[in-house]
Motif scaffolding. Structure first.
Motif, PDB file in Angstrom:
ATOM      1  N   LEU A  58      12.805  11.690  -7.283  1.00  0.00           N
ATOM      2  CA  LEU A  58      12.149  12.798  -7.976  1.00  0.00           C
ATOM      3  C   LEU A  58      11.450  12.301  -9.239  1.00  0.00           C
ATOM      4  N   GLY A  59      12.080  11.374  -9.934  1.00  0.00           N
ATOM      5  CA  GLY A  59      11.476  10.806 -11.142  1.00  0.00           C
ATOM      6  C   GLY A  59      10.200  10.043 -10.842  1.00  0.00           C
ATOM      7  N   ALA A  60      10.150   9.377  -9.686  1.00  0.00           N
ATOM      8  CA  ALA A  60       8.930   8.655  -9.303  1.00  0.00           C
ATOM      9  C   ALA A  60       7.757   9.620  -9.166  1.00  0.00           C
ATOM     10  N   ALA A  61       8.017  10.807  -8.613  1.00  0.00           N
ATOM     11  CA  ALA A  61       6.954  11.813  -8.497  1.00  0.00           C
ATOM     12  C   ALA A  61       6.501  12.280  -9.871  1.00  0.00           C
ATOM     13  N   LEU A  62       7.459  12.474 -10.780  1.00  0.00           N
ATOM     14  CA  LEU A  62       7.106  12.901 -12.139  1.00  0.00           C
ATOM     15  C   LEU A  62       6.261  11.846 -12.846  1.00  0.00           C
ATOM     16  N   VAL A  95      -2.780   7.115  -1.628  1.00  0.00           N
ATOM     17  CA  VAL A  95      -1.378   7.449  -1.877  1.00  0.00           C
ATOM     18  C   VAL A  95      -0.956   8.587  -0.955  1.00  0.00           C
ATOM     19  N   VAL A  96      -1.800   9.603  -0.822  1.00  0.00           N
ATOM     20  CA  VAL A  96      -1.497  10.727   0.072  1.00  0.00           C
ATOM     21  C   VAL A  96      -1.329  10.234   1.509  1.00  0.00           C
ATOM     22  N   ALA A  97      -2.243   9.398   1.967  1.00  0.00           N
ATOM     23  CA  ALA A  97      -2.200   8.919   3.353  1.00  0.00           C
ATOM     24  C   ALA A  97      -0.945   8.082   3.611  1.00  0.00           C
ATOM     25  N   VAL A  98      -0.629   7.174   2.717  1.00  0.00           N
ATOM     26  CA  VAL A  98       0.542   6.314   2.911  1.00  0.00           C
ATOM     27  C   VAL A  98       1.825   7.137   2.893  1.00  0.00           C
ATOM     28  N   TYR A 101       2.224   9.223   6.043  1.00  0.00           N
ATOM     29  CA  TYR A 101       2.668   8.374   7.158  1.00  0.00           C
ATOM     30  C   TYR A 101       4.157   8.055   7.038  1.00  0.00           C
ATOM     31  N   VAL A 102       4.600   7.695   5.842  1.00  0.00           N
ATOM     32  CA  VAL A 102       6.007   7.339   5.643  1.00  0.00           C
ATOM     33  C   VAL A 102       6.912   8.543   5.914  1.00  0.00           C
ATOM     34  N   ILE A 103       6.487   9.726   5.529  1.00  0.00           N
ATOM     35  CA  ILE A 103       7.288  10.924   5.785  1.00  0.00           C
ATOM     36  C   ILE A 103       7.461  11.145   7.287  1.00  0.00           C
ATOM     37  N   THR A 104       6.415  10.885   8.073  1.00  0.00           N
ATOM     38  CA  THR A 104       6.567  11.032   9.522  1.00  0.00           C
ATOM     39  C   THR A 104       7.569  10.021  10.069  1.00  0.00           C
ATOM     40  N   GLN A 105       7.636   8.850   9.478  1.00  0.00           N
ATOM     41  CA  GLN A 105       8.590   7.835   9.929  1.00  0.00           C
ATOM     42  C   GLN A 105      10.019   8.198   9.521  1.00  0.00           C
ATOM     43  N   PHE A 137      14.117  11.327  -0.749  1.00  0.00           N
ATOM     44  CA  PHE A 137      12.894  10.550  -0.609  1.00  0.00           C
ATOM     45  C   PHE A 137      11.762  11.434  -0.096  1.00  0.00           C
ATOM     46  N   GLY A 138      12.046  12.236   0.919  1.00  0.00           N
ATOM     47  CA  GLY A 138      11.023  13.118   1.472  1.00  0.00           C
ATOM     48  C   GLY A 138      10.532  14.141   0.466  1.00  0.00           C
ATOM     49  N   ILE A 139      11.456  14.707  -0.306  1.00  0.00           N
ATOM     50  CA  ILE A 139      11.066  15.681  -1.327  1.00  0.00           C
ATOM     51  C   ILE A 139      10.218  15.005  -2.408  1.00  0.00           C
ATOM     52  N   GLY A 140      10.653  13.827  -2.856  1.00  0.00           N
ATOM     53  CA  GLY A 140       9.888  13.091  -3.867  1.00  0.00           C
ATOM     54  C   GLY A 140       8.511  12.699  -3.353  1.00  0.00           C
ATOM     55  N   ALA A 141       8.439  12.266  -2.100  1.00  0.00           N
ATOM     56  CA  ALA A 141       7.143  11.902  -1.519  1.00  0.00           C
ATOM     57  C   ALA A 141       6.254  13.134  -1.385  1.00  0.00           C
ATOM     58  N   GLY A 142       6.833  14.253  -0.966  1.00  0.00           N
ATOM     59  CA  GLY A 142       6.050  15.485  -0.865  1.00  0.00           C
ATOM     60  C   GLY A 142       5.508  15.933  -2.212  1.00  0.00           C
ATOM     61  N   MET A 143       6.346  15.828  -3.245  1.00  0.00           N
ATOM     62  CA  MET A 143       5.883  16.188  -4.589  1.00  0.00           C
ATOM     63  C   MET A 143       4.780  15.241  -5.047  1.00  0.00           C
ATOM     64  N   THR A 144       4.914  13.955  -4.736  1.00  0.00           N
ATOM     65  CA  THR A 144       3.883  12.992  -5.122  1.00  0.00           C
ATOM     66  C   THR A 144       2.571  13.312  -4.413  1.00  0.00           C
ATOM     67  N   ILE A 145       2.648  13.712  -3.153  1.00  0.00           N
ATOM     68  CA  ILE A 145       1.434  14.110  -2.423  1.00  0.00           C
ATOM     69  C   ILE A 145       0.772  15.306  -3.119  1.00  0.00           C
TER      70      ILE A 145
END
Length: 165
Positions: A58-62, A95-98, A101-105, A137-145
């Motif tokens: 979550l901090g990475a997204a922030l 960043v959005v694309a990567v 893709y990672v979220i689907t994996q 991880f998925g929540i943090g990645a979604g927030m980053t997107i």
């Protein structure tokens, strides 16, 4: 949209602060119970570890939203402002694309990760490795997107505002 994402940012910041307090509290209880009372408390290490995992993602997204990740500013000094803006847009879209893709994996790892146990935490649907590691991880990645799309929108608005003047 920016107001909503600012609220999400603020809420996540408070949640990360609470996680930091949980880490400090769990480790303090562990140290005192082990070395003072010679009776270690069960699961304090797991609480600290799980809190650290959530706080990290979550901090990475922030940090992404605040522009605090490591970056190279060499292109900023060598290119014109219009080209810099488009390079930033392309980087945000990458960043959005990567992350998409990672979220689907990550979703494909669910069957494997749901069978594994996490330390001394009792096994259950809410305490599987998927829920305790891959979900944050998925929540943090979604927030980053979301934050990257906000940055793209901001760059595009800035480009159109300067074109009008």
């Amino acid at each position: 949209m920016t107001t909503l994402l600012s609220g999400l940012h603020r809420l996540t910041l408070w949640f990360c602060a609470a996680l930091a307090v949980a880490i400090i509290g769990a480790l303090s209880v562990q140290i005192v119970s082990r070395y003072v009372f010679n009776a270690p408390v069960h699961m304090t290490d797991d609480i600290a570890e799980i809190s650290l995992i959530w706080m990290t993602f979550l901090g990475a997204a922030l940090v992404y939203r605040e522009g605090g990740h490591i970056g190279l500013d060499l292109l900023d000094t060598l290119t014109r402002p219009a080209l810099r803006r488009w390079l930033r847009i392309v980087l945000h879209l990458l960043v959005v694309a990567v992350l998409a893709y990672v979220i689907t994996q990550v979703r494909q790892l669910y069957p494997l990760m749901s069978r594994l146990e996490f330390g001394t935490v009792p096994k259950g649907p809410l305490t599987s490795k998927f829920m305790l590691i891959l979900l944050p991880f998925g929540i943090g990645a979604g927030m980053t997107i979301l934050f990257a799309l906000e940055a793209v929108w901001t760059e595009l608005r800035g480009a159109s505002a300067e074109a009008d003047t």
